[in-house]
Design a protein around this motif. Structure first.
Motif, PDB file in Angstrom:
ATOM      1  N   THR A   9      -6.989  -0.182  -6.831  1.00 14.64           N
ATOM      2  CA  THR A   9      -6.678  -1.530  -7.945  1.00 14.64           C
ATOM      3  C   THR A   9      -7.891  -2.314  -7.885  1.00 14.64           C
ATOM      4  OG1 THR A   9      -4.040   0.045  -6.704  1.00 14.64           O
ATOM      5  CG2 THR A   9      -4.596  -2.079  -8.463  1.00 14.64           C
ATOM      6  N   LEU A  19      -7.009   1.777 -12.174  1.00 20.14           N
ATOM      7  CA  LEU A  19      -7.635   2.308 -10.787  1.00 20.14           C
ATOM      8  C   LEU A  19      -9.091   2.160 -10.761  1.00 20.14           C
ATOM      9  CD1 LEU A  19      -4.582   4.475 -10.780  1.00 20.14           C
ATOM     10  CD2 LEU A  19      -4.949   2.103  -9.724  1.00 20.14           C
ATOM     11  N   LEU A  33      -6.579  12.357  -7.262  1.00 23.42           N
ATOM     12  CA  LEU A  33      -6.381  11.583  -8.402  1.00 23.42           C
ATOM     13  C   LEU A  33      -5.131  11.824  -9.146  1.00 23.42           C
ATOM     14  CD1 LEU A  33      -8.045   9.839 -10.796  1.00 23.42           C
ATOM     15  CD2 LEU A  33      -8.670  12.049 -11.735  1.00 23.42           C
ATOM     16  N   GLU A  34      -4.377  12.465  -8.648  1.00 20.82           N
ATOM     17  CA  GLU A  34      -3.549  12.900  -9.742  1.00 20.82           C
ATOM     18  C   GLU A  34      -2.313  12.420  -8.983  1.00 20.82           C
ATOM     19  OE1 GLU A  34      -1.036  16.328 -12.067  1.00 20.82           O
ATOM     20  OE2 GLU A  34      -2.590  17.013 -11.351  1.00 20.82           O
ATOM     21  N   VAL A  37      -2.636   8.254  -9.352  1.00 16.27           N
ATOM     22  CA  VAL A  37      -2.469   8.236 -11.286  1.00 16.27           C
ATOM     23  C   VAL A  37      -0.394   7.668 -10.994  1.00 16.27           C
ATOM     24  CG1 VAL A  37      -2.457   7.651 -13.913  1.00 16.27           C
ATOM     25  CG2 VAL A  37      -4.369   8.173 -12.087  1.00 16.27           C
ATOM     26  N   ASN A  38      -0.315   9.522 -10.533  1.00 11.66           N
ATOM     27  CA  ASN A  38       1.289   9.380 -11.184  1.00 11.66           C
ATOM     28  C   ASN A  38       2.368   8.501 -10.042  1.00 11.66           C
ATOM     29  OD1 ASN A  38       1.819  11.895 -12.755  1.00 11.66           O
ATOM     30  ND2 ASN A  38       1.220  13.545 -11.064  1.00 11.66           N
ATOM     31  N   LEU A  41       2.499   5.129 -12.868  1.00 10.63           N
ATOM     32  CA  LEU A  41       2.371   6.074 -14.194  1.00 10.63           C
ATOM     33  C   LEU A  41       3.902   5.527 -14.024  1.00 10.63           C
ATOM     34  CD1 LEU A  41       0.742   6.530 -15.927  1.00 10.63           C
ATOM     35  CD2 LEU A  41       1.297   8.794 -16.017  1.00 10.63           C
ATOM     36  N   VAL A  46      -3.043   2.365 -18.256  1.00 14.96           N
ATOM     37  CA  VAL A  46      -3.039   2.456 -16.519  1.00 14.96           C
ATOM     38  C   VAL A  46      -4.654   2.516 -17.009  1.00 14.96           C
ATOM     39  CG1 VAL A  46      -3.571   4.282 -14.748  1.00 14.96           C
ATOM     40  CG2 VAL A  46      -1.734   3.392 -15.232  1.00 14.96           C
ATOM     41  N   LEU A  48      -8.824   3.567 -15.903  1.00  9.59           N
ATOM     42  CA  LEU A  48      -9.131   4.206 -15.167  1.00  9.59           C
ATOM     43  C   LEU A  48     -10.499   4.255 -15.037  1.00  9.59           C
ATOM     44  CD1 LEU A  48      -7.543   8.204 -14.775  1.00  9.59           C
ATOM     45  CD2 LEU A  48      -7.106   6.370 -13.124  1.00  9.59           C
ATOM     46  N   LEU A  67      -3.001  13.855 -17.215  1.00 10.13           N
ATOM     47  CA  LEU A  67      -2.346  12.393 -16.968  1.00 10.13           C
ATOM     48  C   LEU A  67      -2.321  11.725 -17.983  1.00 10.13           C
ATOM     49  CD1 LEU A  67      -4.393  11.659 -13.506  1.00 10.13           C
ATOM     50  CD2 LEU A  67      -2.033  11.972 -14.035  1.00 10.13           C
ATOM     51  N   LEU A  78      -3.071   6.200 -21.122  1.00  7.44           N
ATOM     52  CA  LEU A  78      -4.046   6.372 -20.096  1.00  7.44           C
ATOM     53  C   LEU A  78      -5.468   6.343 -21.132  1.00  7.44           C
ATOM     54  CD1 LEU A  78      -4.697   7.137 -16.946  1.00  7.44           C
ATOM     55  CD2 LEU A  78      -5.354   9.628 -18.280  1.00  7.44           C
TER      56      LEU A  78
END
Length: 122
Positions: A9, A19, A33-34, A37-38, A41, A46, A48, A67, A78
């Protein structure tokens, strides 16, 4: 073999959460990664920070596309910051060039007003 994709973070002030992703975004790390982020989220933005990404294959790109869709579904957004040249080339080749909001740096993404509608050209 356990695949690692370091995700930290980033220090941000305000509503967007950033992130920082480091390493290869490929078949063996896309689920990391998924999942990361999930977990964060919600109906917010968010970002990246992809400054530390060294490689991205179609699995990584597909994860980003999923995502992005999930972010939209929950009323969030995103945003990609500083994707590497190889990832930008992959986006162009696959036709995904216009679906992401992209900024050249995390600082630029944090200073930008919330994006509405279609992403700006990058």
């Amino acid at each position: 073999m356990i695949s690692v994709l370091p995700i930290d973070t980033a220090a941000t002030r305000g509503r967007p959460l950033a992130l920082k992703v480091t390493g290869d975004m490929g078949l063996s790390t896309a689920s990391v990664l998924e999942h990361a982020v999930n977990e964060v989220l919600t109906d917010r933005t968010v970002i990246l920070d992809l400054t530390g990404v060294t490689f991205c294959d179609s699995s990584g790109l597909n994860t980003l596309l999923r995502l992005r869709r999930r972010a939209q579904d929950v009323g969030g957004q995103l945003i990609l910051a500083a994707p590497p040249r190889q990832m930008m080339r992959l986006r162009a080749i696959t036709g995904a060039a216009t679906v992401f909001v992209i900024y050249t740096s995390l600082a630029e993404a944090l200073q930008a007003p919330p994006a509405l509608g279609a992403p700006p050209p990058s």
